[in-house]
Design an enzyme around this catalytic site. Structure first.
Site, PDB file in Angstrom:
ATOM      1  CG  HIS A 281     -29.897  -5.761 -10.934  1.00  0.00           C
ATOM      2  ND1 HIS A 281     -29.556  -5.366  -9.659  1.00  0.00           N
ATOM      3  CD2 HIS A 281     -30.133  -7.108 -10.850  1.00  0.00           C
ATOM      4  CE1 HIS A 281     -29.584  -6.419  -8.847  1.00  0.00           C
ATOM      5  NE2 HIS A 281     -29.939  -7.486  -9.543  1.00  0.00           N
ATOM      6  CD  GLU A 282     -31.548  -9.333 -13.689  1.00  0.00           C
ATOM      7  OE1 GLU A 282     -30.718 -10.262 -13.611  1.00  0.00           O
ATOM      8  OE2 GLU A 282     -32.326  -9.043 -12.759  1.00  0.00           O
ATOM      9  CG  HIS A 285     -26.633 -10.431 -11.610  1.00  0.00           C
ATOM     10  ND1 HIS A 285     -25.956 -10.367 -10.409  1.00  0.00           N
ATOM     11  CD2 HIS A 285     -27.945 -10.176 -11.319  1.00  0.00           C
ATOM     12  CE1 HIS A 285     -26.806 -10.080  -9.440  1.00  0.00           C
ATOM     13  NE2 HIS A 285     -28.020  -9.958  -9.969  1.00  0.00           N
ATOM     14  CG  HIS A 291     -27.603  -9.235  -5.238  1.00  0.00           C
ATOM     15  ND1 HIS A 291     -28.280 -10.436  -5.225  1.00  0.00           N
ATOM     16  CD2 HIS A 291     -28.064  -8.566  -6.325  1.00  0.00           C
ATOM     17  CE1 HIS A 291     -29.114 -10.484  -6.254  1.00  0.00           C
ATOM     18  NE2 HIS A 291     -28.998  -9.361  -6.935  1.00  0.00           N
TER      19      HIS A 291
END
Length: 644
Positions: A281-282, A285, A291
């Site tokens: 997830h990070e 980014h 999102h």
């Protein structure tokens, strides 16, 4: 004496004029200037009359006509002069916000480890100031950056790890730059859907470094990077060359910047963040992911309950505008690793801030197990689309594998060169085709298994999950999943705690069933083809003929009307049990009982043509050419009296 009196009177009048003592001194040009360096001075009449504003005119041109300068008149005698205008108040800087100890560590770490925040006037303190002002404006209440987000401890996501620092991160874990935060504050939306590609795209080779020597921590991060490498064309090189690189720190919580910022940029993987789902997830980014629930069309898929959000944090639920969206034609994905969970920024663990429009997806949103098929497809579309030049006809939403262009990358549950067959597993099979009778499938085990249901007649599949027992959690990590869309690329319904779906109908003619579990789990599901079987005309009644094949009649057919001797029925005579002669046919009037009283349409009599008018029947009645006699409708006979 008279002359002296007049002179004194005029003198006193002059003294009483309001502006007599207030006249300014004569301007500088009234006095003669210095002599020229040589030659005689100009004639005296050349200096008569004031020049216009500015330097004196050249000596060889006549001066312009004299104009009286404006005089500053004072108020009449006896009135005080007006008060002077108030001096402007000195500009005061906004009071310095005191950070909590945890937030102070985060701000210092971001400023120190990310080059974009070391430029003049672009520190992360400035970002927090812009974000606070924006959230105050959005919510109408005071935004407290030291807010601690309540955590129930049952969600294994970045929100739980960031409970003390989420209020100084945009959408809980994004460290935006001053430029990015200004765009959000000015426009109320961000630049791209899930991908931020405006000049901030990484190359396919991304260097990275570690700031901590913990071997287990480094291994978990490396595992997350390898997951992206196996499924995309992106490669990560430890301590690789280049001025732009990722810096992994063991900081306070989980957070990352968005897109390529230039120079080193920090990704924090702190305590509680070391799972595959949170790490990817990070890193997502940093690769440019925003999102999922902020997509412009999100209102068709999720409801945002801002009234359940913590006061001041309503701005954490913004969505983007269609004017600057790049969706790559990919559908909304409830199972994206970038999707908010149902209780993000919630006041209480009993309140949902994000709810799917279709409640069957409530246990699907907030996935932090691993990136979904569509997450990886988006990365490959953005970074790898120019690798495979040959076209390959992938089915069910698959796409050419950038690591093997002759093979399709298939949605979970499918495999094959073109994604044409069910994924191989030890416990899953192609199920019997769905017909119009209910069939059951049950499973008990702890493996990854795949089943597929296909309708027998090309219709939709109706299915119902009647029993579920997997490891229970609000966002299912072990689950049975049903994919029922036309394409199987989007994540389906996931269930783990109890069966709450009820009966569902597929969009296409097939349903994929996926089971993922590491401990013993069970489910029971029933399925059938939607609709009813087509009505077929029953075959005629067949009478077995004797060996001599003598002619026998079949049974009478159903009467065409219910009463009043209005209907007929017929029978056929057969020469065998399989061959009826249609010419051998008998017809008779049937249902001779009278029809009940009331209004009826005209009917077609068996003996006469249509009766076209409505008739009010006061008593029981019969059709035309029939009369009621002794409770039965009998034919009318001329010259015969019929008893009642």
């Amino acid at each position: 004496m008279l002359f002296v009196s007049i002179l004194i009177s005029q003198f006193v009048t002059c003294l009483t004029q309001p502006d007599f003592f207030e006249r300014p001194p004569p301007p500088d040009w009234f006095f003669p200037g210095p002599l020229r360096p040589w030659g005689p001075p100009p004639p005296w009449h050349r200096n008569r009359g004031p020049p216009p504003f500015g330097p004196p005119p050249p000596w060889d041109r006549p001066p312009p006509p004299w104009r009286r300068p404006p005089w500053h008149r004072r108020p009449p005698w006896g009135l005080p002069p007006p008060p002077p205008p108030p001096e402007p108040e000195p500009q005061q800087d906004q009071p310095q916000v005191m950070f909590s100890q945890d937030i102070d560590k985060v701000v210092n770490s971001v400023n120190q480890n990310t080059a974009a925040f070391q430029r003049p006037g672009e520190s992360y303190d400035k970002v927090i100031q812009i974000m606070s002002s924006y959230f105050n404006r959005k919510s109408g209440s005071q935004y407290d950056i030291n807010t601690v987000i309540p955590s129930s401890g049952i969600y294994n996501n970045e929100m739980a790890a960031n409970s003390k620092i989420a209020a100084v991160m945009f959408e809980s874990d994004m460290a935006l730059t001053v430029s990015q935060m200004n765009k959000v504050a000015q426009n109320g939306f961000r630049v791209k859907r899930k991908m931020n590609l405006n000049g901030t795209t990484w190359s396919r080779n991304i260097p990275y470094r570690f700031l901590d020597t913990d071997g287990n921590w480094q291994s978990q991060i490396t595992n997350g990077l390898r997951h992206y490498e196996r499924n995309t064309c992106i490669r990560f090189s430890l301590n690789g060359g280049g001025s732009d690189y990722l810096v992994f720190s063991k900081g306070e919580g989980c957070y990352s910047s968005v897109g390529r910022l230039g120079g080193p940029q920090e990704i924090s993987i702190g305590d509680g963040c070391e799972t595959l789902g949170i790490i990817t997830h990070e890193v997502g980014h940093a690769l440019g992911f925003w999102h999922e629930q902020a997509r412009p069309e999100r209102d068709s898929y999720v409801r945002i309950n801002r009234q359940n959000a913590i006061n001041g944090l309503e701005g954490q639920f913004d969505k983007r505008s269609w004017s600057e969206v790049n969706e790559y034609s990919l559908p909304y994905d409830y199972g994206s690793v970038m999707h908010y969970g149902p209780k993000s920024f919630s006041k209480s663990s009993t309140m949902n801030t994000v709810e799917p429009v279709d409640p069957a997806f409530i246990n699907t949103i907030g996935n932090r197990v691993e990136p979904s098929f569509l997450d990886l497809k988006l990365l490959n579309t953005a970074f790898c689309s120019n690798i495979c030049t040959n076209r390959i006809n992938c089915q069910h939403g698959g796409y050419a594998d950038p690591n093997n262009c002759g093979q399709c990358t298939c949605p979970t549950g499918l495999e094959g060169t073109y994604c044409e067959r069910l994924q191989t597993s030890n416990c899953g099979v192609e199920l019997p085709r769905a017909d119009y009778s209910w069939r059951n499938i049950s499973y008990s085990g702890s493996s990854d298994c795949y089943w597929r249901i296909v309708s027998a007649n090309g219709g939709n599949v109706r299915f119902e999950l009647t029993y579920v027992m997997y490891r229970c959690s609000p966002v299912c990590e072990e689950f049975v999943e049903m994919k029922a869309e036309y394409s199987h690329e989007a994540t389906g319904y996931r269930q783990c705690c109890k069966a709450v779906l009820g009966e569902r109908i597929s969009k296409g003619n097939s349903v994929l069933i996926i089971s993922k579990a590491t401990q013993n789990s069970q489910f029971v599901l029933r399925y059938r083809e939607d609709g009813t079987a087509p009505t077929q005309r029953p075959p005629p009644v067949r009478v077995a003929a004797p060996r001599s094949y003598s002619l026998l009649w079949s049974g009478w057919t159903r009467c065409s009307e219910n009463c009043g001797s209005c209907g007929t029925q017929y029978r056929e005579r057969c020469t065998s049990t399989t061959n009826c002669l249609r010419s051998a046919k008998q017809t008779r009037v049937c249902n001779t009982q009278p029809c009940a009283q009331g209004t009826t349409r005209g009917k077609r009599s068996v003996l006469q043509t249509q009766i076209s008018h409505r008739v009010k029947r006061l008593n029981g009645w019969c059709c035309a050419r029939f009369v009621l006699s002794r409770g039965v409708c009998v034919p009318v006979r001329t010259g015969v009296t019929h008893p009642n």
